[in-house]
Design an enzyme around this catalytic site. Structure first.
Site, PDB file in Angstrom:
ATOM      1  N   LYS A 421       0.717  -1.169   0.029  1.00  0.00           N
ATOM      2  CA  LYS A 421      -0.176  -0.024  -0.109  1.00  0.00           C
ATOM      3  C   LYS A 421       0.826   1.333  -0.016  1.00  0.00           C
ATOM      4  O   LYS A 421       0.544   2.367  -0.169  1.00  0.00           O
ATOM      5  CB  LYS A 421      -0.991   0.090   1.108  1.00  0.00           C
ATOM      6  CG  LYS A 421      -1.813  -1.235   1.009  1.00  0.00           C
ATOM      7  CD  LYS A 421      -2.841  -1.027   2.398  1.00  0.00           C
ATOM      8  CE  LYS A 421      -3.962  -2.211   2.321  1.00  0.00           C
ATOM      9  NZ  LYS A 421      -3.517  -3.538   1.970  1.00  0.00           N
ATOM     10  N   LYS A 433       3.370   4.586   5.415  1.00  0.00           N
ATOM     11  CA  LYS A 433       4.563   3.348   5.144  1.00  0.00           C
ATOM     12  C   LYS A 433       5.504   3.803   4.131  1.00  0.00           C
ATOM     13  O   LYS A 433       6.518   3.455   4.372  1.00  0.00           O
ATOM     14  CB  LYS A 433       3.882   2.274   4.897  1.00  0.00           C
ATOM     15  CG  LYS A 433       2.792   1.500   5.999  1.00  0.00           C
ATOM     16  CD  LYS A 433       3.642   1.693   7.340  1.00  0.00           C
ATOM     17  CE  LYS A 433       4.409   0.015   7.339  1.00  0.00           C
ATOM     18  NZ  LYS A 433       5.086  -0.067   8.646  1.00  0.00           N
ATOM     19  N   GLY A 461      -5.381 -14.199   7.440  1.00  0.00           N
ATOM     20  CA  GLY A 461      -5.331 -14.684   8.813  1.00  0.00           C
ATOM     21  C   GLY A 461      -4.923 -13.638   9.839  1.00  0.00           C
ATOM     22  O   GLY A 461      -5.109 -13.823  10.906  1.00  0.00           O
TER      23      GLY A 461
END
Length: 621
Positions: A421, A433, A461
């Site tokens: 991203k 980020k 997960g």
């Protein structure tokens, strides 16, 4: 960790019963051999042989019991008797028969030659009947119950007629605790079609799966081909998902190698089984070489990625492992897990915020880590869109403060956990980020510490990821929410993501952005559809899929590289190095100061300030 074998004790009364039945078998076999030898007539038996029979019967019994003990016929659990036990019986009875021949010749009590062969044959048959009788009766009873229609068992299909499938069928057949009834077997090898595997018909290849489900009333499908490659596994499981049956599978080929194949090892088929990509492999020796004997720190060590990092690092014998996290519940859970698994590990768990300069300096000064994995970050895109200042404070300036402490206290390697991203970001989390990557690049130019970043896609997960959300929605009866029918994402499992981070640390020379080749991106709609089917429901009938529209800052697709970045290969064919993009570091520092002021004053200018730093950042005003 070596598993201790479970010791199964056989009751004394069962041993006594077996001994008494064996004595009876020896007597019946010896006399029966004479009876058959003399044409099934008692009157034709020579009285001389009857006297010899009386003399040798006691020694025969003693010899038989002795050899039965030597071949461990009183130690086996006969409800699970197999070919090994049958071989032991043959050897025990053969030794008994040979010993009888020797004894008869030595004592001059010689019987007719045909008697010895008949004695061995009858003793072998009777011993087998005694040992296998319980199991045979139970199988017959199970068959009778199934035929009568009184069984409450679940009808199962086994895919794979190899060793693993055979072992699964054996356990279903012999265990009284399983409520499974194997109805048919599927195997792509045409040579076995129409045959039986442990009495269960092999009805055909994968093209027969859906037909067999209807024909045999299958409720559950067991995928028992642990050696299948990812593509074959995906193709077969894709067909199985159309059946609406519950799916279970063996974890992997190592289970077969270890002889550890059993129904208890079956697991629910997870969505990652359908991604159709080989799992990431790392060179564990390289990782062990640079982690072993080092003091390693993991920030955000209680999170999904951070905790898996801690698990894998702990298994590579570090000198000391330091976990830093602001959330005490997460930190406590990973602490207790590692204490149980690695009691000798020198483990330090600290509650601290990476935003606290003095606290970070104090930790680095006290423990002097050699390697730092920086996983602490705010990562939820929609939440950060509504709280952009917090995203910058934690992600950008938390990274700055941790990186500066690493430089100040002589850390060897600093590995930043980044994201896809960060490439052409459309949300504040991705943009934050990207700034973190720029901080790492700048610090690498000014420090002896090797600063690197690792960039990867969505992690299956992990906390807040789409799969746990889908599972929760399915458990609640739906609907399953998907933002857009065409939205796609790159995916990897948590162990894969951590493997990449560890491998990057081994490769790191300083300044690199490591990128994973994650294969083809996956449609979120396909993930939702497959997960509903894997859960045994029908899409649109049992569980609805609802489209909610793209959330603020969300893109239709993610990218792993910016246009300016090239790719450089590494020793691992699935790990690449992106070429760093140069920027004006002095200007960047001033921009960081302005950004810091805006976030501290809680102004509404943070997105504009971020855009000044990351010119590829696009946002809606």
């Amino acid at each position: 960790m070596v598993k201790k074998n479970k010791i199964i004790s056989i009751p004394v009364n069962r041993i006594i019963a077996l001994v008494l039945m064996d004595i009876m078998s020896v007597v019946v076999s010896a006399f029966g051999a004479l009876y058959i030898r003399f044409d099934y007539s008692f009157n034709r038996i020579d009285t001389r042989y009857l006297r010899m029979f009386e003399k040798i019967i006691i020694p025969n019994i003693v010899l038989a019991l002795l050899f039965f003990v030597l071949w461990k016929l009183y130690k086996s659990v006969w409800r699970y008797a197999s070919a090994n036990e049958l071989i032991n019986i043959v050897f025990a009875t053969s030794c008994t028969a040979v010993a009888q021949v020797v004894y008869c010749h030595v004592t001059d009590n010689r019987m007719p030659r045909g008697y010895y062969v008949l004695y061995w044959f009858l003793l072998s048959v009777l011993t087998c009947c005694i040992r296998f009788g319980y199991r045979i009766l139970r199988i017959i009873n199970n068959k009778r119950t199934a035929i009568s229609g009184k069984s409450s068992r679940i009808n199962a299909m086994v895919i794979g007629a190899g060793a693993a499938g055979n072992m699964i069928l054996k356990e279903i057949e012999s265990s009284q605790y399983l409520n499974l009834q194997a109805k048919c077997v599927i195997d792509d090898h045409p040579g076995c079609h129409g045959k039986l595997l442990r009495g269960v018909p092999i009805v055909g290849g994968r093209d027969k799966i859906l037909d067999a489900v209807g024909q045999y009333g299958i409720d559950e499908i067991i995928f028992a081909i642990p050696s299948a490659n990812v593509q074959t596994r995906k193709e077969i499981l894709d067909i199985c998902t159309e059946s609406g049956c519950k799916l279970r599978t063996l974890p992997g080929v190592y289970q077969l190698i270890n002889g550890d194949v059993s129904v208890s090892k079956l697991k629910e088929v997870e969505i990652e089984d359908l991604l159709g990509r080989e799992p990431i492999q790392i060179n564990t020796e390289e990782v062990l070489e640079y982690v072993s004997g080092k003091v390693v720190m993991v920030t955000g060590g209680g999170g999904s990625i951070g905790s898996e990092l801690c698990r894998q690092i702990a298994s590579h014998a570090p000198k000391q492992l330091i976990i830093v996290d602001i959330y005490e519940n997460n930190a406590y859970e990973i602490q207790q897990e590692l204490i149980r698994k690695y009691p000798r590990l020198d483990l330090v768990v600290l509650i601290a915020s990476v935003r606290n300069t003095n606290r970070m300096n104090q930790i680095f000064d006290t423990y002097r880590p050699n390697i730092v994995y920086h996983a602490a970050a705010h990562k939820h895109v929609p939440l950060m869109e509504t709280s952009p200042n917090e995203a910058i404070k934690n992600n950008v300036f938390g990274t700055c403060k941790t990186a500066m402490a690493a430089d100040k206290y002589g850390v060897e390697k600093f590995v930043l956990i980044s994201t896809d991203k960060a490439v052409n970001p459309t949300n504040i989390m991705g943009a934050s980020k990207r700034i973190c990557e720029m901080v790492i690049q700048m610090m690498n130019q000014r420090s002896k510490t090797n600063f690197v970043a690792v960039r990867f896609g969505n992690v299956l997960g992990s906390n807040g990821s789409v799969i746990p959300l889908f599972k929760k929605q399915i458990a609640e009866g739906g609907p399953v929410t998907v933002t857009d029918p065409n939205i796609i994402r790159y995916f990897m499992t948590i162990p894969e993501a951590v493997s990449l981070v560890l491998q990057a640390g081994a490769y790191a020379k300083g300044g690199e952005i490591f990128v994973l080749d994650m294969g083809q991106p996956v449609k979120i709609l396909d993930l939702a559809t497959n997960l509903i089917k894997l859960s045994g429901y029908r899409v649109g009938e049992d569980i609805e899929i609802q489209f909610t529209g793209l959330r603020p800052g969300e893109k239709m697709y993610e990218e792993l590289l910016m246009d300016e970045e090239g790719l450089k290969k590494t020793a691992n064919k699935m790990i690449f190095i992106g070429k760093p993009i140069e920027f004006d570091e002095e200007k960047f520092e001033k921009q960081l100061e302005m950004l810091s002021r805006d976030t501290k004053q809680e102004t509404g200018n943070v997105r504009r300030a971020v855009k000044e730093i990351v010119d590829t950042y696009h946002y809606e005003i």
